[in-house]
Design a protein around this motif. Structure first.
Motif, PDB file in Angstrom:
ATOM      1  N   ARG B  46       0.819  -1.207   0.000  1.00  0.00           N
ATOM      2  CA  ARG B  46       0.000   0.000   0.000  1.00  0.00           C
ATOM      3  C   ARG B  46       0.855   1.259   0.000  1.00  0.00           C
ATOM      4  O   ARG B  46       0.548   2.227  -0.685  1.00  0.00           O
ATOM      5  CB  ARG B  46      -0.930  -0.004   1.226  1.00  0.00           C
ATOM      6  N   ASN B  48       3.888   1.685  -1.132  1.00  0.00           N
ATOM      7  CA  ASN B  48       4.588   1.898  -2.393  1.00  0.00           C
ATOM      8  C   ASN B  48       3.635   1.892  -3.586  1.00  0.00           C
ATOM      9  O   ASN B  48       4.070   1.929  -4.729  1.00  0.00           O
ATOM     10  CB  ASN B  48       5.696   0.863  -2.562  1.00  0.00           C
ATOM     11  N   LYS B  49       2.335   1.819  -3.293  1.00  0.00           N
ATOM     12  CA  LYS B  49       1.298   1.903  -4.321  1.00  0.00           C
ATOM     13  C   LYS B  49       1.596   1.017  -5.525  1.00  0.00           C
ATOM     14  O   LYS B  49       1.594   1.478  -6.667  1.00  0.00           O
ATOM     15  CB  LYS B  49       1.111   3.358  -4.781  1.00  0.00           C
ATOM     16  N   ILE B  50       1.875  -0.248  -5.241  1.00  0.00           N
ATOM     17  CA  ILE B  50       2.178  -1.183  -6.325  1.00  0.00           C
ATOM     18  C   ILE B  50       0.891  -1.487  -7.083  1.00  0.00           C
ATOM     19  O   ILE B  50      -0.035  -2.098  -6.526  1.00  0.00           O
ATOM     20  CB  ILE B  50       2.812  -2.474  -5.769  1.00  0.00           C
ATOM     21  N   THR B  51       0.839  -1.045  -8.315  1.00  0.00           N
ATOM     22  CA  THR B  51      -0.380  -0.996  -9.143  1.00  0.00           C
ATOM     23  C   THR B  51      -1.545  -1.889  -8.702  1.00  0.00           C
ATOM     24  O   THR B  51      -2.286  -1.519  -7.803  1.00  0.00           O
ATOM     25  CB  THR B  51      -0.060  -1.258 -10.630  1.00  0.00           C
ATOM     26  N   ILE B  52      -1.725  -3.039  -9.327  1.00  0.00           N
ATOM     27  CA  ILE B  52      -2.932  -3.834  -9.095  1.00  0.00           C
ATOM     28  C   ILE B  52      -2.993  -4.355  -7.649  1.00  0.00           C
ATOM     29  O   ILE B  52      -4.044  -4.376  -7.019  1.00  0.00           O
ATOM     30  CB  ILE B  52      -2.975  -5.027 -10.083  1.00  0.00           C
ATOM     31  N   ASP B  54      -2.076  -3.007  -4.978  1.00  0.00           N
ATOM     32  CA  ASP B  54      -2.548  -1.981  -4.068  1.00  0.00           C
ATOM     33  C   ASP B  54      -4.076  -1.976  -3.997  1.00  0.00           C
ATOM     34  O   ASP B  54      -4.677  -1.912  -2.925  1.00  0.00           O
ATOM     35  CB  ASP B  54      -2.010  -0.620  -4.523  1.00  0.00           C
ATOM     36  N   LYS B  55      -4.721  -2.091  -5.168  1.00  0.00           N
ATOM     37  CA  LYS B  55      -6.189  -2.142  -5.225  1.00  0.00           C
ATOM     38  C   LYS B  55      -6.700  -3.366  -4.465  1.00  0.00           C
ATOM     39  O   LYS B  55      -7.629  -3.276  -3.667  1.00  0.00           O
ATOM     40  CB  LYS B  55      -6.660  -2.226  -6.679  1.00  0.00           C
TER      41      LYS B  55
END
Ligand SMILES: Nc1ncnc2c1ncn2[C@@H]1O[C@H](COP(=O)(O)OP(=O)(O)OP(=O)(O)O)[C@@H](O)[C@H]1O
Ligand SMILES: [Mg+2]
Lengths: 251, 233
Positions: B46, B48-52, B54-55
């Protein structure tokens, strides 16, 4: 040698660096001065990519980077060759003084632990803090922490050490001890030192080269006696007169 | 008095109830360990906002936080086997009930700890990461050696609170047929009609356990501070 070629950087609408061009020769002590907000910190941090400039080129000896295209590996390479001393020291809070210095050697450079420890102790002695090896940062004064910060940078034997106002967070009575250590470093070490500072007297004494920045550009640069004693540009004169009179006033 | 409250019965049954405490402890331990691992990973995803991922992590956390624990337990215990059977997996009967309990508890604890560790990481001074990068560390080294250890120090009291509520949450597992202290008290009470004494025993044991965990928590916190002081030369 560090060379900046046409470095630009904006934070949103705020253009902080507006085309910086300059060369810092290998082994020199270069001092950057300038009013608050002129972009000194940003320029310094663009070297090791703690701040990534928007455009331009950064050259560190054989590493030649177009900042827009720099990859993770490029950034890692440049960080292996540089070290930084921070205004707020930024010692690792969960590590002792000794471990702070060992960390870069043992973990990053993969020096065997015993050798790393020996080397770390050597640099701790050098900044006069051999007896504080086992102390944690919160047990040390600001001046002591900053001296360890300097030892941490030195131990890595980098090509370049970047100092961002290393004394400006210190209580006035602690500034002297850190400047002493820095003077010693400038005499003993042959890596390139880039120092952002407001200590004009220090700059006069140790600098080979002074850069005056204002409003995101280099207004003038040259040897310290020239820039600090006989500045050509009005902005430099203004800054120095204000600054020097302020220092004299304080004394 | 004996008619209303039988102290002898309470004392006599205490060891019997206590002999079922290991179930609660085991669930708490497993969920605690796995939960901390899950929580750390999810927190890093979360931050590092790792693309998918993170969702997915965000959905996972809001699902766990937004649904009652018992619902989660039933979903896994009754729902999962059904689903697996429909997918053609035949060995359902061999999976022990505790397996589902471990999964649910671990996921539950993981979601809460993820949020705790996430805010603890954000509370670590930004300069620490910059210093780590400046000496040439990569992200993995910087996080594992510098940032996460500091984040854990910050998070210890809150993590202990989660462990305490997890322990208390184990009192629900009798709903899926695990025999714990609650279930034992329930069974014995049905015969003796002395449920009051039995549940008081259960309450005493929980209070003692919570007390011990709190003590351990303060001990760890103290030791960290003490460790620093001891080394002050
Ligand atoms: N991370 C950031 N986000 C947004 N704006 C920033 C950021 N860092 C710096 N700035 C802005 O960039 C400008 C230049 O900042 P910089 O820190 O480089 O100046 P400086 O010359 O080091 O000043 P000082 O002497 O006060 O340290 C300032 O206006 C500052 O507000
Ligand atoms: Mg600055």
């Amino acid at each position: 040698m560090i060379e900046f070629r046409n470095i630009h950087k904006a934070f949103g609408e705020n253009k902080v660096l507006k085309g910086i061009n300059c060369t810092i020769p290998t082994g020199s002590v270069t001092v950057i001065v300038g009013p608050s907000g002129s972009g000194k910190t940003t320029l310094l941090r663009s070297v090791n990519f703690l701040e990534r400039a928007d455009s331009g080129e950064i050259i560190l000896d054989d590493i030649h980077l177009d900042v827009e295209k720099a990859t993770k590996a490029d950034i890692h390479k440049i960080r292996q060759r540089t070290a930084m001393v921070f205004q707020t020291y930024n010692l690792f809070k969960n590590k002792t003084a000794l471990e702070n210095i060992m960390e870069g050697l043992a973990i990053v450079r993969k020096v065997p632990k015993a050798a790393a420890k020996e080397k770390a102790l050597h640099f701790l002695e050098k900044v006069g803090l051999g007896h504080k090896a086992a102390a944690y940062p919160h047990e040390l004064s600001g001046g002591q922490q900053q001296r360890i910060g300097i030892a941490r940078a030195l131990a890595l034997n980098p090509d370049v050490i970047l100092f961002d106002e290393p004394t400006s967070a210190l209580d006035p009575e602690l500034v002297g001890e850190v400047l002493e250590v820095m003077k010693k470093v400038t005499q003993e070490v042959n890596c390139t030192l880039v120092v952002v500072t407001h200590e004009i007297a220090f700059a006069r004494e140790v600098a080979d080269h002074v850069i005056f920045m204002d409003g995101g550009v280099i207004v003038e640069q040259g040897p310290p006696q020239e820039i600090l004693n006989h500045p050509k540009e009005d902005r430099t004169k203004q800054f120095l007169s204000r600054y020097i009179s302020l220092v004299e006033y304080n004394i | 008095m004996g008619i209303y409250f039988d102290l002898d019965y309470l004392i006599k049954t205490f060891p019997i109830i206590l002999s079922y405490v290991h179930t609660s402890l085991l669930i708490t331990l497993v969920a605690g360990v796995i939960g901390i691992v899950i929580g750390s990973i999810v927190a890093l995803i979360r931050i590092n906002k790792i693309t998918i991922l993170d969702k997915l992590a965000a959905i996972y956390i809001s699902f766990i936080r937004g649904t009652p624990f018992l619902v989660q337990l039933f979903l896994a215990y009754f729902g999962l086997p059904e689903l697996m059977q429909k997918l053609g997996y035949q060995g359902i009967r061999e999976i022990p009930t505790l397996f589902y309990v471990f999964i649910v508890f671990s996921l539950h604890v993981g979601a809460y700890i993820a949020e705790i560790i996430r805010s603890a990481i954000l509370a670590v001074d930004k300069g620490q990461l910059e210093a780590a990068y400046s000496i040439g560390m990569g992200a993995i080294q910087a996080y594992s050696r510098i940032i996460l250890p500091q984040a854990f120090s910050i998070a210890i009291p809150t993590i202990c609170n989660i462990i305490i509520s997890t322990l208390k949450g184990t009192s629900l597992v009798f709903n899926v047929g695990v025999i714990d202290m609650m279930r034992k008290a329930d069974l014995m009470g049905a015969n003796s009609h002395r449920s009051l004494e039995l549940y008081i025993n259960v309450a005493i044991i929980y209070i003692l356990l919570v007390f011990i965990i709190s003590k351990v928590s303060t001990f760890i916190e103290k030791r960290q501070v003490g460790y620093h002081q001891m080394n002050n030369l």
